[in-house]
Design a protein around this motif. Structure first.
Motif, short mmCIF file in Angstrom:
data_model
loop_
_atom_site.label_atom_id
_atom_site.label_comp_id
_atom_site.label_asym_id
_atom_site.label_seq_id
_atom_site.Cartn_x
_atom_site.Cartn_y
_atom_site.Cartn_z
N GLU A 199 48.88 37.42 37.78
CA GLU A 199 48.65 36.71 36.53
C GLU A 199 47.54 37.38 35.75
O GLU A 199 46.45 37.64 36.28
CB GLU A 199 48.30 35.25 36.80
CG GLU A 199 49.44 34.46 37.43
CD GLU A 199 49.07 33.03 37.74
OE1 GLU A 199 49.91 32.14 37.56
OE2 GLU A 199 47.92 32.80 38.17
N VAL A 200 47.82 37.65 34.48
CA VAL A 200 46.84 38.31 33.60
C VAL A 200 46.46 37.33 32.49
O VAL A 200 47.28 37.01 31.62
CB VAL A 200 47.43 39.59 32.97
CG1 VAL A 200 46.40 40.26 32.07
CG2 VAL A 200 47.91 40.54 34.05
N PRO A 201 45.23 36.82 32.49
CA PRO A 201 44.78 35.97 31.39
C PRO A 201 44.62 36.79 30.12
O PRO A 201 44.11 37.92 30.16
CB PRO A 201 43.44 35.42 31.89
CG PRO A 201 42.98 36.40 32.90
CD PRO A 201 44.20 37.00 33.52
N LEU A 202 45.06 36.26 29.00
CA LEU A 202 45.08 37.02 27.75
C LEU A 202 44.00 36.52 26.79
O LEU A 202 43.89 35.31 26.54
CB LEU A 202 46.45 36.88 27.08
CG LEU A 202 47.65 37.33 27.93
CD1 LEU A 202 48.95 36.92 27.25
CD2 LEU A 202 47.60 38.83 28.17
N CYS A 203 43.24 37.46 26.26
CA CYS A 203 42.23 37.10 25.27
C CYS A 203 42.91 36.82 23.93
O CYS A 203 44.11 37.06 23.75
CB CYS A 203 41.19 38.21 25.14
SG CYS A 203 41.86 39.75 24.43
N GLU A 204 42.14 36.34 22.97
CA GLU A 204 42.71 35.95 21.68
C GLU A 204 43.39 37.13 20.99
O GLU A 204 44.47 36.99 20.42
CB GLU A 204 41.61 35.37 20.78
CG GLU A 204 41.06 34.03 21.23
CD GLU A 204 42.11 32.93 21.18
OE1 GLU A 204 43.08 33.05 20.40
OE2 GLU A 204 41.96 31.94 21.92
N ALA A 247 39.19 32.04 40.60
CA ALA A 247 39.13 33.42 40.12
C ALA A 247 39.84 33.57 38.79
O ALA A 247 39.39 34.32 37.92
CB ALA A 247 39.71 34.37 41.16
N LEU A 248 40.96 32.89 38.61
CA LEU A 248 41.69 33.01 37.35
C LEU A 248 40.85 32.49 36.19
O LEU A 248 40.83 33.08 35.11
CB LEU A 248 43.01 32.24 37.43
CG LEU A 248 43.91 32.32 36.18
CD1 LEU A 248 44.29 33.78 35.91
CD2 LEU A 248 45.15 31.46 36.35
N LYS A 249 40.13 31.41 36.43
CA LYS A 249 39.26 30.86 35.38
C LYS A 249 38.16 31.85 35.03
O LYS A 249 37.87 32.11 33.85
CB LYS A 249 38.66 29.55 35.87
CG LYS A 249 37.74 28.88 34.85
CD LYS A 249 37.21 27.57 35.41
CE LYS A 249 36.25 26.91 34.41
NZ LYS A 249 35.70 25.64 34.95
N LYS A 250 37.55 32.44 36.04
CA LYS A 250 36.48 33.41 35.79
C LYS A 250 37.04 34.69 35.17
O LYS A 250 36.38 35.30 34.31
CB LYS A 250 35.75 33.73 37.10
CG LYS A 250 34.89 32.59 37.61
CD LYS A 250 34.08 33.03 38.82
CE LYS A 250 33.13 31.93 39.28
NZ LYS A 250 32.31 32.35 40.43
N ARG A 251 38.22 35.11 35.61
CA ARG A 251 38.83 36.30 35.03
C ARG A 251 39.16 36.08 33.56
O ARG A 251 39.05 37.00 32.74
CB ARG A 251 40.09 36.68 35.80
CG ARG A 251 39.81 37.37 37.14
CD ARG A 251 41.08 37.55 37.94
NE ARG A 251 42.12 38.13 37.12
CZ ARG A 251 43.42 37.84 37.24
NH1 ARG A 251 43.82 36.98 38.17
NH2 ARG A 251 44.30 38.41 36.46
N ARG A 252 39.56 34.86 33.20
CA ARG A 252 39.84 34.56 31.79
C ARG A 252 38.56 34.70 30.97
O ARG A 252 38.56 35.27 29.87
CB ARG A 252 40.41 33.15 31.66
CG ARG A 252 40.83 32.82 30.23
CD ARG A 252 41.46 31.43 30.16
NE ARG A 252 42.72 31.36 30.86
CZ ARG A 252 43.87 31.79 30.37
NH1 ARG A 252 43.90 32.40 29.18
NH2 ARG A 252 44.98 31.67 31.06
#
Length: 422
Positions: free
Chosen positions: A293-298, A392-397
């Motif tokens: 999963e890749v969190p995406l910035c704006e 980790a996903l929250k921090k990676r975002r």
């Protein structure tokens, strides 16, 4: 016990029977008649395998019939007698036949046939050429050797000369030889351990090779905002997806092929999340591959909204090739690299990941583990990774949002209009 009756069939009956099924001549010999387009007629011998009592069947050849050549009843009986003799001596007729076939099959012949049978499953366009080169050129010294007689010494003679100087090539060649020999064993052309096997075999005979890291040209992270701004300007004038792709790769710190093959169905714009399927995440660190999963910035979300039309097909590539009208062909392999070098010659696509990692270490307080996980590097054991996954996903975002703000601050961003849907 009464002795089994032999010679039940007459010569005329053997040549004229058209009723489908198996017709016994006694003593294990049968005439098998099939219907359909080919209407095959064949002599077969049935017997029980010693020790297992499992029923086995061995073909003796085509049967003679009206208008077709084949074994006569007398010839079939002679072959059946040979099989009975082998069984009486404790031999397995099928194993004996396979051994004879193996004696006539060379490593080169079997390897070439196997390659043709598995090439349709290759993903990369160069994979077939790589296999062919290894099996024909690097394995030249044992191509004429019988497949059943290939030994560990034969494999070492190929692998050893390049083990320390071309280790990656040696490992790939060894793996392909192992695959060929495993297939030969499955076909009954070999017995015993695989001489190309690594653990408990070649691993104990070859010296430990030093791992060499490939260094990819990277730009100092302080130059990344300028590179992003230049890509935006080039897109403004040329309107090419490749500049968006290059910027997106910088923003997400992913590998080029992970972005090139991104399909519409993998994107969740509401959650600002991109899920890369396991098959595209296979690496040396994670050979099995897992969804990533890749969190995406704006800014990354804005690029995707620009590229993905409202009626885009789920299987369409987000970064489609220039001439792909239906969005079903991805960007070319080197397209993104050329786009980057057009604005900053001393850089590679993989080098963008290095720039990101340097920035995290020098300019932020994010933990090392979060930075490594953002790059899809394995951190800790399976239990630790499972425990970390949610937080980790929250921090990676948070990390990717910070990176996105850094490389495309408001003063750098060039506005663009929403692409009209068709």
């Amino acid at each position: 016990m009464a002795k089994r009756q032999l010679h039940k069939l007459s010569s005329r009956a053997a040549e004229t029977i058209a009723v489908p099924g198996r017709h016994s001549d006694g003593g294990g010999l049968y005439l098998a008649v099939e219907t359909g387009a080919h209407r095959r007629r064949q002599w077969v011998f049935l017997y029980r395998a010693r020790g297992t009592n499992r029923r086995r069947e061995i073909g003796l050849g085509s049967a003679k019939g009206p208008g077709r050549d084949g074994l006569s009843l007398a010839q079939a009986r002679l072959k059946a007698a040979e099989v009975r003799k082998a069984l009486a001596e404790g031999k397995d007729p099928i194993a004996e036949r396979r051994a004879k076939t193996a004696g006539d099959t060379t490593f080169g012949q079997f390897a070439d046939a196997l390659l043709q049978s598995i090439k349709s499953g290759f993903k990369g366009k160069n994979t077939y050429a790589d296999w062919k080169r290894d099996l024909e050129v690097r394995c030249k010294s044992m191509r004429d050797k019988q497949i059943g007689a290939v030994t560990t010494a034969d494999v070492l003679a190929i692998i050893s000369p390049m083990w320390l100087t071309k280790n990656r090539t040696a490992r790939e060649t060894r793996s392909r030889v192992e695959r060929v020999l495993s297939a030969a064993k499955a076909k009954g052309l070999r017995t015993g351990e695989n001489p190309a096997m690594w653990r408990g075999n070649l691993k104990e005979l070859l010296p430990k090779a030093k791992k060499t890291k490939r260094h990819h040209a990277a730009a100092p992270y302080k130059n990344m905002p300028g590179i992003v701004r230049a890509l935006q300007e080039r897109h403004q004038s040329a309107d090419t997806n490749v500049n968006f792709a290059a910027e997106f790769i910088i923003l997400t710190a992913v590998r080029t092929n992970e972005a090139r093959y991104m399909r519409v169905r993998e994107i969740d714009l509401t959650e600002k999340l991109w899920t890369i399927p396991a098959e595209r995440m296979k690496t040396e660190d994670d050979p099995e591959g897992t969804d990533f999963e890749v969190p995406l910035c704006e800014r990354a979300v804005a690029i995707l909204r620009e590229l993905i039309s409202d009626n885009a097909a789920p299987d369409a590539y987000v970064f489609a090739g220039q001439w792909s009208k239906d969005q079903m062909k991805p960007l070319g392999h080197n397209a993104v690299l050329h786009a980057l070098k057009a604005v900053y010659p001393a850089i590679t696509t993989h080098g963008c990941r290095s720039s990101f990692r340097d920035w995290v270490g020098d300019e932020t307080r994010f933990e090392r583990e979060i930075a490594e996980m953002a790059l899809a590097h394995k951190v800790g054991d399976d239990t630790e990774r499972a425990y970390r996954r949610g937080n980790a996903l929250k921090k990676r975002r948070q990390l990717m949002e910070a990176w996105g703000r850094y490389v495309s601050s408001p003063s750098n961003v060039i506005a663009f209009q929403r692409r009209a849907t068709t």
